[in-house]
Design a protein around this motif. Sequence first.
Motif, PDB file in Angstrom:
ATOM      1  N   LEU A 212       9.305   4.666  12.297  1.00 56.62           N
ATOM      2  CA  LEU A 212       8.377   4.741  11.085  1.00 56.62           C
ATOM      3  C   LEU A 212       7.423   3.722  11.001  1.00 56.62           C
ATOM      4  O   LEU A 212       7.883   2.907  11.546  1.00 56.62           O
ATOM      5  N   VAL A 213       6.493   4.197  10.383  1.00 54.15           N
ATOM      6  CA  VAL A 213       5.329   3.093  10.138  1.00 54.15           C
ATOM      7  C   VAL A 213       5.146   2.959   8.516  1.00 54.15           C
ATOM      8  O   VAL A 213       5.128   3.667   7.668  1.00 54.15           O
ATOM      9  N   CYS A 214       5.037   1.721   8.088  1.00 55.11           N
ATOM     10  CA  CYS A 214       5.088   1.192   6.809  1.00 55.11           C
ATOM     11  C   CYS A 214       3.699   0.753   6.371  1.00 55.11           C
ATOM     12  O   CYS A 214       3.086   0.132   7.192  1.00 55.11           O
ATOM     13  N   SER A 215       3.629   0.490   4.893  1.00 53.12           N
ATOM     14  CA  SER A 215       2.453  -0.127   4.445  1.00 53.12           C
ATOM     15  C   SER A 215       3.085  -1.626   4.396  1.00 53.12           C
ATOM     16  O   SER A 215       3.903  -1.956   4.584  1.00 53.12           O
ATOM     17  N   LYS A 216       1.997  -2.506   3.683  1.00 53.98           N
ATOM     18  CA  LYS A 216       2.236  -3.850   3.586  1.00 53.98           C
ATOM     19  C   LYS A 216       3.375  -4.066   2.523  1.00 53.98           C
ATOM     20  O   LYS A 216       4.349  -5.001   2.700  1.00 53.98           O
TER      21      LYS A 216
END
Length: 641
Positions: free
Chosen positions: A77-81
């Motif tokens: 997965l890729v996440c935001s801050k």
Amino acid sequence: MNAKVREVFTLRGEALKLGEIVGQGGEGAVYDLAAHKNHVAKIYHRPLEQQRIDKIRAMGKIKTDSLEKLTAWPTGLVCSKDSKPIGLIMPKISGRKSIHQLYSPKSRRTDFQRVDWRFLTRVAANTARAFAAVHDNACVIGDVNHGGVLVAQDATVRLIDCDSFQVSYLGQQYLCEVGIETFTPPELQGRSFSGILRTPNHDNFGLAVMAFLLLFMGKHPFAGRYAGPGDMPIWKAIEEYRFPYGANAAAVGMARPPSSPELAIVGPRLAKMFEDAFSQKGTSAGRPVARDWVAALAELEANLKQCSANSSHWSLGSSPCPWCKMEGATGVPLFSTVVPAGGATLFDIAGFQRQVDAIPHPGPVPTVPEKNVTPDPNALKLKGHARRTNFRAGIAAAVVGVAGLMMTQIWVLGIALGVFLGLRGFLNRDSEAAEYRRMAGEAATQWKNAQTTWMQRAGPDAFDRQKTVLAGLRREWDILPSKRVARISELERNLRQAQLHRFLDNFEISSAKIESIGPGKKQVLESYGVETALDVERNKLYSVPGFGPKTAQKLLNWRRSVEARFVFDPSRAIDPRDIAQIDQDILGDRKRLQAALILGLEQLKQTRAQILAAREHSRPEMERLRLALDQSSANVAAISG
């Protein structure tokens, strides 16, 4: 995602810098990753639901070597801050095109050259391998479509859009709730995919469709001519098991499209597999599985033989060649010309010319002679009627007029009635004569149109044009030695310019200090072929992104400053590197012309084969139309005699 946000994070908190957008769709955009050259990040336009998040996590855990090799399988997965999942990481797939570009002869000309039926068979087998890898890992593709299969020039295949697959993990099913009707099996046609648990047998239908599209020149297996009332769209034909290439086609009111190959071209094993995949038996008892297709397609490729008349045609060796027959009927080349492998520089031009001269001219287009026909018996009965009709009609009109004046007499009414009935007989015969003339006009139009097509496909013009092309290439080959001498003489005449060019080419932009031209812009310039002072030209700079008039002028000023330091030395001989460059250019011309000549020879052979095929396969239709024209002409002559 906000376009200004360029940094995202992995689940472990590792920062990922997003690069350029490499693709964009309805769900999200795909970005390069600066520090991960072999991976990309897909960032969704909308916040991810928990179900999608869990699915991507599960896909990362069940990844295998086969999935990694044959698909663009998500790795995490890729996440935001704020640690909210907003996308996924997956392998970067480049240098490949959609499998759709391979289907039809026209669509593959740009992106897939040097392709024959062996290549298409191999791609179909490799696609089946990718399906098998997905099924082996308890997953289902679900949304089978050609946009999800990418093909390389070596026929290898990768599946993409894997996050839409149906995934099973620890007893949990993550469904695929989309699909395309042309790849959807009969049992799912017209149904909503929401909540439906897909099975490998559903995928097996889509795989069979894709294999058919590849092997049958882009023709969909359920696109055919329907004998019943109304339309028969593909989705409906699928739903009702109306396979127009099958043994049961006539019984279900279907026929293959014109000029389409028979199912038998793939051999009995694959023909039966297609029949089973598209039948009711396939729905109830199961369709051929992916590994069945791999084995059968490999067997097909191993048994293909090259056509003796056309080197780009490969088939099971049936006679006549199915591709010669199809090209003869349609006039469309189905495959790219095959260039035999050969040496680079040594080339027997005299022997080559003998090969060209040995190819017989196809000769003039064959004439279709007039037929000696007998007029239709009904037409003979009408003979002379046209001349008599006007006279008799006038008599009849006069009698009817007199009868009108004597209407008070009943016997006159009888005469008038008789005359009227006689006139109606003549009028009926007029109608028959008009029908013969209409048929003659229609036959003449059909013959004229057919003659035009006949001249184009069966005439020698294409052969003659190819001979002219070869003659032009031969002239280019013959003047190569004199071309070298001329270029060296030009160097001697322009010695100053040659020295200047060599001088400028020694100053590399990458090591120069130029105002406003930093490392980034230098890299862009290099990517567009602007590497030294010699390359700095106004028109060339304007084609480089980010180089407007002001920035370009700074580079031009730098070139002038370098050029100001040049000193011409007339005593210096021609630089050996310049002569070497000329020899390299001539060698390049030689290789190019050799390849073009060999290709041209193959095209000449194929053109002749296509002309002869057109003559053989179109001749019966021309004779039929000639007979129809002559018969209708004889009928008209008979009724006018």
